[in-house]
Enzyme design. Structure first.
Site, mmCIF file in Angstrom:
data_model
loop_
_atom_site.group_PDB
_atom_site.id
_atom_site.type_symbol
_atom_site.label_atom_id
_atom_site.label_comp_id
_atom_site.label_asym_id
_atom_site.label_seq_id
_atom_site.Cartn_x
_atom_site.Cartn_y
_atom_site.Cartn_z
ATOM 1 C CB ALA A 228 76.730 29.268 -1.418
ATOM 2 N N GLY B 122 72.611 26.057 -1.801
ATOM 3 C CA GLY B 122 72.527 26.910 -3.101
ATOM 4 C C GLY B 122 72.192 25.916 -4.316
ATOM 5 C CD GLU C 189 68.656 28.469 -1.490
ATOM 6 O OE1 GLU C 189 70.269 28.449 -1.488
ATOM 7 O OE2 GLU C 189 68.085 29.183 -0.545
ATOM 8 C CD GLU D 119 71.384 26.346 2.931
ATOM 9 O OE1 GLU D 119 70.667 25.558 3.314
ATOM 10 O OE2 GLU D 119 71.278 26.873 1.705
#
Ligand code: CO8
Length: 257
Positions: free
Chosen positions: A65, A108, A111, A131
């Site tokens: 992200a 992300g 993911e 994270e």
């Protein structure tokens, strides 16, 4: 419509979707994610497309992200952004999506690769969920999909240390389908996609749906779902064509009907 961060080429019923925000290693900001999932949804509805490949650049599939976008956000702002809605839409895509991963697939980005149906990794790929090092945790399926794919103990080691793993380790753990030379990664993913694109499209979509359900429901429920989907395929022209072609000793021509 021209998109800012996403570029698509379609060839022989396969769409190659490239994420292009290379200056920040394809950090997934809200705009990019909306474009990407909007594009995949559009391709999902396009009858000329049967399979999709998502890739990034040589240095990064996606480094997570966009940290800059989140750095000063409050809880209320994060909740208002509702950024995970787009990830729910990604789960609705019915055609197979293959991730071709070179370089970093972190946070992300990891993911996103796991949200695809298969992963072809370049030998330099690095997968991780860092994270925890930022004082947060995965929010787009990292704790759930990674645990399902590689088992709780190995997933927790990655999730709790934030340490990335190599492509070879990812292969040994069952996170990726295969590891190939970095320069051939996209081509290998496309070859796999072309092979799938030759199959009967409705069967392909139902197989994807049933396999995904296997991770969510108990065995008996999954078996019933599979059986009903199996029966349903007897209503398709492609089923008649597939069996007739076998008996005629020729290649089937599937039309997705
Ligand atoms: N967000 C914003 N910018 C980034 C990101 C990122 N995730 N990753 C890299 N960049 C930027 C850098 O700031 C740098 O910009 P600039 O040139 O302006 O300084 C540029 O990309 C190049 O990066 P580096 O100079 O750091 O390149 P290195 O080769 O030295 O390092 C690394 C590469 C190791 C990948 C390093 O960039 C890094 O650690 N990046 C952050 C990785 C990370 O922590 N990812 C997790 C983010 S949190 C997250 O994903 C939560 C998921 C929640 C749901 C998902 C919603 C989409």
């Amino acid at each position: 419509m021209s998109l800012r961060y996403i570029h698509t080429e379609i060839n022989e019923s396969v769409a190659l979707v490239r994420i292009e925000r290379h200056e920040v290693l394809n950090a997934l900001n809200l705009h990019l994610m909306n474009e990407l999932v909007g594009e995949l949804a559009r391709l999902d509805a396009d009858d000329s497309v049967r399979c999709m490949v998502v890739t990034g650049g040589p240095k990064a599939f996606a480094a997570g992200a966009d940290i800059l976008e989140m750095a000063d956000a409050t809880v209320v702002e994060m909740k208002q952004r509702n950024q995970f809605q787009v990830w729910d839409r990604l789960r609705q895509v019915r055609k197979p999506v293959i991730a071709a991963v070179n370089g970093f697939a972190l946070g992300g980005g990891c993911e996103l690769a796991m949200a695809c149906d298969m992963i072809v990794a370049g030998e330099d790929a690095k997968f991780g969920q860092p994270e925890v090092k930022l004082g947060v945790m995965p929010g787009a399926g990292g704790t759930q999909r990674l645990t399902r794919l590689i088992g709780k103990n190995r997933a927790l080691e990655m999730l709790l240390t934030g340490r990335p793993i190599s492509a070879d380790d990812a292969l040994n753990m069952g996170l990726v389908n295969r590891v190939v030379p970095a320069e051939t990664c996209v081509q290998e993913a496309l070859s796999l996609a072309y092979e799938i694109a030759k199959q009967a499209p409705i069967a392909v979509q139902m197989i994807k749906e049933a396999a995904n359900k296997a991770l969510d429901v108990d065995l008996q429920t999954g078996m019933e779902l599979e059986r009903n989907a199996f029966y349903l395929l007897f209503a398709t022209e492609d089923r008649s064509e597939g069996m007739k072609a076998f008996l005629d000793k020729r290649k089937p021509v599937f039309r997705g009907r």
